[in-house]
Motif scaffolding. Structure first.
Motif, PDB file in Angstrom:
ATOM      1  N   SER A  36       0.958  -1.117   0.104  1.00  0.00           N
ATOM      2  CA  SER A  36      -0.074   0.079  -0.024  1.00  0.00           C
ATOM      3  C   SER A  36       0.933   1.334   0.061  1.00  0.00           C
ATOM      4  O   SER A  36       1.835   1.367   0.551  1.00  0.00           O
ATOM      5  CB  SER A  36      -0.903   0.002   1.136  1.00  0.00           C
ATOM      6  N   ALA A  37       0.273   2.357  -0.528  1.00  0.00           N
ATOM      7  CA  ALA A  37       1.055   3.398  -0.559  1.00  0.00           C
ATOM      8  C   ALA A  37       1.247   4.005   0.875  1.00  0.00           C
ATOM      9  O   ALA A  37       2.554   4.731   1.133  1.00  0.00           O
ATOM     10  CB  ALA A  37       0.320   4.722  -0.987  1.00  0.00           C
ATOM     11  N   PHE A  38       0.484   3.746   1.822  1.00  0.00           N
ATOM     12  CA  PHE A  38       0.758   3.979   3.410  1.00  0.00           C
ATOM     13  C   PHE A  38       2.233   3.305   3.707  1.00  0.00           C
ATOM     14  O   PHE A  38       3.304   3.970   4.488  1.00  0.00           O
ATOM     15  CB  PHE A  38      -0.160   3.448   4.383  1.00  0.00           C
ATOM     16  N   THR A  39       2.446   2.195   3.330  1.00  0.00           N
ATOM     17  CA  THR A  39       3.676   1.462   3.804  1.00  0.00           C
ATOM     18  C   THR A  39       4.881   2.085   2.936  1.00  0.00           C
ATOM     19  O   THR A  39       6.050   2.520   3.642  1.00  0.00           O
ATOM     20  CB  THR A  39       3.752  -0.146   3.279  1.00  0.00           C
ATOM     21  N   ARG A 300      -8.492  -4.606   2.218  1.00  0.00           N
ATOM     22  CA  ARG A 300      -8.537  -4.146   3.572  1.00  0.00           C
ATOM     23  C   ARG A 300      -6.989  -3.362   3.880  1.00  0.00           C
ATOM     24  O   ARG A 300      -6.257  -4.334   4.074  1.00  0.00           O
ATOM     25  CB  ARG A 300      -8.939  -5.097   4.467  1.00  0.00           C
ATOM     26  N   ILE A 301      -7.080  -2.299   3.975  1.00  0.00           N
ATOM     27  CA  ILE A 301      -5.510  -1.904   4.278  1.00  0.00           C
ATOM     28  C   ILE A 301      -5.661  -0.902   5.345  1.00  0.00           C
ATOM     29  O   ILE A 301      -6.321  -0.122   5.621  1.00  0.00           O
ATOM     30  CB  ILE A 301      -5.256  -0.773   2.842  1.00  0.00           C
ATOM     31  N   GLY A 302      -4.392  -1.161   6.159  1.00  0.00           N
ATOM     32  CA  GLY A 302      -4.279  -0.293   7.314  1.00  0.00           C
ATOM     33  C   GLY A 302      -2.792   0.434   7.246  1.00  0.00           C
ATOM     34  O   GLY A 302      -2.446   1.035   6.399  1.00  0.00           O
ATOM     35  N   GLY A 349      -0.931   8.709  -2.984  1.00  0.00           N
ATOM     36  CA  GLY A 349      -0.878   8.022  -4.167  1.00  0.00           C
ATOM     37  C   GLY A 349      -2.377   7.251  -4.300  1.00  0.00           C
ATOM     38  O   GLY A 349      -2.191   6.657  -5.305  1.00  0.00           O
ATOM     39  N   PHE A 350      -3.078   7.100  -3.451  1.00  0.00           N
ATOM     40  CA  PHE A 350      -4.090   6.397  -3.586  1.00  0.00           C
ATOM     41  C   PHE A 350      -5.030   7.202  -4.418  1.00  0.00           C
ATOM     42  O   PHE A 350      -5.254   8.401  -4.603  1.00  0.00           O
ATOM     43  CB  PHE A 350      -4.984   6.185  -2.110  1.00  0.00           C
ATOM     44  N   GLY A 351      -5.945   6.307  -5.327  1.00  0.00           N
ATOM     45  CA  GLY A 351      -7.082   6.843  -5.991  1.00  0.00           C
ATOM     46  C   GLY A 351      -6.776   7.453  -7.360  1.00  0.00           C
ATOM     47  O   GLY A 351      -7.534   8.053  -8.022  1.00  0.00           O
TER      48      GLY A 351
END
Length: 358
Positions: A36-39, A300-302, A349-351
Motif C-alpha cells: 500500500s502507499a501508506f507502507t 483491507r488496508i491499514g 498516491g491512492f485513488g
C-alpha cells in the motif's frame, strides 16, 4: 514530480488484512503486493526523518514542518507505488488488468472480450445495467498486469493485443516460519511461533514511486539509500530516476455523443471512498452518475503506528483494476477530463484513475 525506483535487497514482507495477533489461529499472513502507499510513503518519510536527526519517538516540530505527521503530509505529494519491469526495449510500466477484461486460452493463445453496460435487467439492486458482452462462455476475469499500450487500447474500448502478464512472472511467494527467543537463554519463547508469506521479485522488476513538494537537497538523500520497508525490517535500495524518465499519465480523449459523455474510470491504485456508489449515484468529485461497474473485492488496508507501536485500523479500499462506467452531460466534459484521482488519501498516491470511453 521526481520518481524513485525501489528494489528489494532480498525478499519483502507486506501484511494483508488478516489478523496477526498473539494467540490467534492465523497462519501464512502476508502476500500483499504491490504494497500500500501508506507502507511505501511511511518508509520514505522515516528515512528522510532519520537523515534530519530523528532516531525514535515523535518527530520534532522542524521535521513535522517538512514531512508532516501521520496523515498530514505537509507539502508532500506522492504517486504510486507502481510496477516496472526491465525489458528488451528498456523499462516497461505495468498496470493492473482492468476487471472488465475477460479471456480464456485457445489454440492461438488468448481470446479476450471487454465488458460494457448491457440492457436493463431486474436484480437485487433494482433495474440496472449489468456489464455484459457477446461470446463470453468459458471466459473469466484476467488477473494480472498489462503494459501501457494495452491499457490505452482498453481505454479506447478496444480488446488489447497480446496477453495479460500473470503475477507469477513478476514475483513469487516464499513461506517462512519465525519464532521469538528468550533473551537470557536464547531458546524458543513459548507461544511465539509464527508463519508468514514473503514476496520475492523477479530480477528486473521494481517499484516506482513519485514524490514532489520536497527540498531538492533533502530529496538527494534518497538517491542510493538503503532503507527498511514493510514488515521485519526488510530492506530496499532506492535510486532516483533522471528527470523525464518518470511515469506519464495515461488518458483517453473523450467527446460527447448525443449530448452525453460516456466515460470509464479505471483504478490504477486502490481508492478509499466512504461509501461505494450504486447505479444512478455519483462518485465524489466526479461529474455525472454511475451506470454500471466491474469492482473487485475490497482490499483491507491499514498501516503501522511507529510511535505507539501498534497497527492502524483497517479500512476497505476499492482494488486496482476496478472499472466504473459513468455518464455525464456534455457541458460537464471539461470537469470530467480534469479528474485524475478520487477518494481520500490521494496525497499518498491512492485513488489514481485512468479515463476511458465505453
Amino acid at each position: 514530480m521526481m520518481y524513485l525506483r525501489i528494489t528489494p535487497v532480498d525478499s519483502w514482507f507486506f501484511r494483508d488484512g488478516r489478523p496477526f495477533h498473539l494467540g490467534e489461529a492465523t497462519s501464512d499472513v502476508g502476500g500483499l503486493f504491490p504494497p500500500s502507499a501508506f507502507t511505501v510513503v511511511g518508509a520514505i518519510r522515516a528515512h528522510l526523518a532519520r537523515s534530519m536527526g530523528w532516531r525514535e519517538g515523535k518527530w520534532s516540530e522542524e521535521i513535522c514542518r517538512v514531512l508532516g505527521d501521520g496523515y498530514d503530509l505537509a507539502g508532500l505529494r506522492f504517486r504510486g507505488p507502481l510496477l516496472c519491469r526491465e525489458g528488451d526495449r528498456g523499462p516497461e510500466m505495468l498496470y493492473p488488468a482492468p476487471l472488465n477484461l475477460l479471456g480464456k486460452r485457445n489454440d492461438s493463445g488468448y481470446e479476450m472480450r471487454l465488458l460494457r453496460p448491457g440492457e436493463e435487467v431486474e436484480c437485487d439492486l433494482g433495474r440496472v445495467r449489468l456489464p455484459t458482452a457477446e461470446k463470453i462462455d468459458g471466459m473469466k476475469q484476467l488477473s494480472g498486469y498489462v503494459n501501457g499500450d494495452q491499457l490505452k487500447q482498453v481505454l479506447r474500448g478496444e480488446v488489447p493485443e497480446g496477453r495479460v502478464i500473470p503475477r507469477k512472472e513478476l514475483c513469487g511467494t516464499e513461506y517462512a516460519v519465525g519464532l521469538e527467543r528468550e533473551r537470557d537463554t536464547r531458546t524458543a519463547k513459548e507461544a511465539h511461533l509464527y508463519s508468514i508469506n514473503r514476496i520475492r521479485l523477479v530480477r528486473g522488476v521494481h517499484l516506482i514511486m513519485g514524490i514532489e513538494g520536497i527540498d531538492e537537497g533533502l530529496l538527494e538523500k534518497l538517491d542510493g539509500a538503503v532503507m527498511p520497508i514493510g514488515g521485519e525490517g526488510r530492506m530496499g535500495c532506492v535510486e532516483m530516476l533522471s528527470p523525464g524518465k518518470g511515469v506519464s499519465e495515461i488518458r483517453q480523449e473523450i467527446g460527447p455523443i448525443d449530448g452525453r459523455v460516456r466515460f470509464t474510470l479505471v483504478h490504477i491504485t486502490p481508492a478509499f471512498l466512504g461509501r461505494w456508489p450504486r447505479p444512478g449515484e455519483s462518485i465524489p468529485g466526479v461529474p455525472g452518475e454511475v451506470v454500471s461497474a466491474c469492482v473487485g473485492r475490497a482490499l483491507r488496508i491499514g498501516g503501522w503506528d511507529s510511535v505507539n507501536r501498534r497497527p492502524v485500523e483497517l479500512k476497505p479500499f476499492i482494488p486496482p483494476g476496478s472499472v466504473w462506467f459513468c455518464e455525464a452531460e456534455a457541458d460537464e466534459l471539461n470537469d470530467v477530463m480534469s479528474v485524475s484521482r478520487i477518494g481520500e488519501y490521494t496525497g499518498f498516491g491512492f485513488g489514481e484513475i485512468a479515463l476511458g470511453i465505453w
